[in-house]
Design a protein around this motif. Structure first.
Motif, PDB file in Angstrom:
ATOM      1  N   TYR A   1       0.832  -1.214   0.000  1.00  0.00           N
ATOM      2  CA  TYR A   1       0.000   0.000   0.000  1.00  0.00           C
ATOM      3  C   TYR A   1       0.866   1.263   0.000  1.00  0.00           C
ATOM      4  O   TYR A   1       0.545   2.244  -0.673  1.00  0.00           O
TER       5      TYR A   1
ATOM      6  N   GLU B   1      -2.731  -1.428   8.282  1.00  0.00           N
ATOM      7  CA  GLU B   1      -2.010  -2.706   8.179  1.00  0.00           C
ATOM      8  C   GLU B   1      -0.843  -2.732   9.181  1.00  0.00           C
ATOM      9  O   GLU B   1      -0.580  -3.758   9.814  1.00  0.00           O
TER      10      GLU B   1
ATOM     11  N   GLU C   1      -6.638  -8.223  -0.181  1.00  0.00           N
ATOM     12  CA  GLU C   1      -7.616  -8.132   0.915  1.00  0.00           C
ATOM     13  C   GLU C   1      -8.520  -9.370   0.932  1.00  0.00           C
ATOM     14  O   GLU C   1      -8.842  -9.898   1.998  1.00  0.00           O
TER      15      GLU C   1
ATOM     16  N   GLU D   1     -10.249  -5.507   7.484  1.00  0.00           N
ATOM     17  CA  GLU D   1      -9.886  -5.979   6.132  1.00  0.00           C
ATOM     18  C   GLU D   1     -11.123  -5.967   5.230  1.00  0.00           C
ATOM     19  O   GLU D   1     -11.037  -5.634   4.039  1.00  0.00           O
TER      20      GLU D   1
ATOM     21  N   HIS E   1     -11.576  -2.526   4.139  1.00  0.00           N
ATOM     22  CA  HIS E   1     -10.607  -2.201   3.085  1.00  0.00           C
ATOM     23  C   HIS E   1     -11.114  -2.712   1.739  1.00  0.00           C
ATOM     24  O   HIS E   1     -11.083  -2.003   0.733  1.00  0.00           O
TER      25      HIS E   1
HETATM   26 FE   LIG Z   1      -6.319  -4.600   4.687  1.00  0.00          FE
END
Ligand SMILES: [Fe+2]
Ligand SMILES: [Fe+2]
Length: 178
Positions: free
Chosen positions: A55, A81, A133, A165, A168
């Motif tokens: 990321y 994260e 993810e 998650e 996300h």
């Molecule tokens: Fe994540």
């Protein structure tokens, strides 16, 4: 009612609690092999660090018209994260283990891959992160089921990470739909 049958042998528990005091938070009622749980959590640490790296790299490299919005989302996810990695590492220490941040083995231990799509291809970046993810959502669900009632504290940790998650994955799906 089944609850009426519940009897707790406090004197036995008091005796057992006095034994192995050096084990700290891990008592005789702990329902799993701590070594196995620590190994699983260390793979979670590796996964979270690789997700943080991916990321962060994507947030910095992203270019193009929608750069600002996508990079901001990647930066926010990266920070979360890293927190996931730290929370898993703290639990490893609580269970008497050593958190493994060894960069030499991070990529092999992680459930997801470190990938670097073309910096102009925001869609590919979003897709790579969404795939990661979705992998993490599946592996953490399996870990939570395996932990079951044997280690409720670690299970709640994994479930709380899992919830983020899923957020996300949802954020990335929304951005891909724009
Ligand atoms: Fe994540
Ligand atoms: Fe995470």
């Amino acid at each position: 009612m089944a609850g009426d049958d519940f009897v707790i042998d406090v004197s036995r528990i008091r005796d057992e609690a006095r034994q192995k005091m050096a084990d700290g938070a891990v008592t005789s009622t702990y329902g799993l092999d701590t070594g196995k749980v620590i190994a699983v959590l260390n793979d979670v640490v590796a996964t979270e660090v690789v997700c943080w790296l991916r990321y962060t790299r994507h947030a910095i490299s992203a270019t193009g018209i929608d750069r600002a919005q996508v990079a901001a989302e990647f930066t926010e996810h990266a920070a979360e994260e890293m927190q996931h990695a730290l929370r898993a590492a703290e639990r490893i220490a609580q269970l008497g283990g050593e958190p493994d941040f060894d960069p030499a083995t991070l990529a092999q231990r992680a459930h997801t891959d470190y990938t670097t799509p073309d910096e102009k291809d925001l869609k590919a970046m979003l897709e790579h992160n969404l795939l990661a993810e979705r992998i993490v959502i599946s592996t953490y669900q399996e870990i939570a089921r395996w932990l079951g009632d044997h280690d409720p504290t670690t299970r709640r940790l994994i479930e709380s990470i899992l919830e983020e998650e899923e957020e996300h994955a949802d954020d990335l799906t929304d951005l891909l739909a724009v």
